[in-house]
Design an enzyme around this catalytic site. Sequence first.
Site: not given
Ligand code: CAA
Length: 256
Positions: A64, A109, A112, A132
């Site tokens: 998400a 998500g 999911e 999460e």
């Molecule tokens: N939401 C918003 N933006 C996201 C994102 C997310 N879940 N995942 C990645 N991005 C964005 C980053 O912010 C970044 O944007 P900018 O270039 O504008 O800064 C871009 O995508 C590239 O990401 P990274 O620079 O972080 O890339 P990376 O290769 O270094 O890392 C990653 C990749 C390991 C996937 C890391 O981005 C990460 O950990 N992302 C979050 C993953 C996460 O925790 N997801 C769960 C979300 S909570 C959820 O989903 C709740 C639910 O159940 C409904």
Amino acid sequence: MSWDTVRLEWDDDVATLTVDRPDALNALNVETLEAMGEAIEEAAEEEARTLVLTGAGDAFIAGADIKYMRDLSPEAAQAWGELGHDVADALEAFPAPTIAAVNGYAFGGGCEMAIACDLRVASESALIGNTEIDLGIIPGWGATQRLPRLVGDETARRMIFLGERLDADSAAEAGLFGEVVPDDDLEDVVTELADRLAAKPAFAMQTAKQAINQGHAGSQESGLAYEKRAFASLFGTHDQREGMAAFVEDREPEFE
Ligand code: CAA
């Protein structure tokens, strides 16, 4: 119909739904979830015999959209949770088999959506997990109910409690992926599987799917309803605000 962040493409009876927000690693915001919902409906109306879900670029769905979620009130998070649930439910109830072609990151998500599909084929470099907890929340789009059924209670608890990110082989060993293939082969392998499924008798296929889903339905319904309330209730807590701020500000969170 066409959408900015989602593509629906056809190859005979097989529809492929691609989440297309590569700059955000296909993280799902409101617009993208709504588009997914419409695309799934269109694929069902056009009688797709198999639906493939995948992500553009190197990610499947990185979860998400945390930047959208970070300031949500519990009430807004309730609606947000409902929207994600609706899309996952639509995948689960799709009248033909669905395949998640997991081509890269599938977190939160994203995991999911993958587990709401019938089958999962992953590329060797895919990583999957329900991360999460490290944002101060819980899975909000079905994983507390669907994940234990798929991988067993112990593995699901480890994934959800520890926020573990599994590599493709470990995920396959846990039962999350049916198949792991070299990155370059993913499209071909999924196409072949999708075509095989599409060639089976449609009504029997739909009935088999419904029968399997029905077996899970009883307590899952109340479980999913509970998850929606629990997910929303975490918004506005210190740990949710801090966990998401830390992600956006690229620092370690300081949880209470
Ligand atoms: N939401 C918003 N933006 C996201 C994102 C997310 N879940 N995942 C990645 N991005 C964005 C980053 O912010 C970044 O944007 P900018 O270039 O504008 O800064 C871009 O995508 C590239 O990401 P990274 O620079 O972080 O890339 P990376 O290769 O270094 O890392 C990653 C990749 C390991 C996937 C890391 O981005 C990460 O950990 N992302 C979050 C993953 C996460 O925790 N997801 C769960 C979300 S909570 C959820 O989903 C709740 C639910 O159940 C409904």
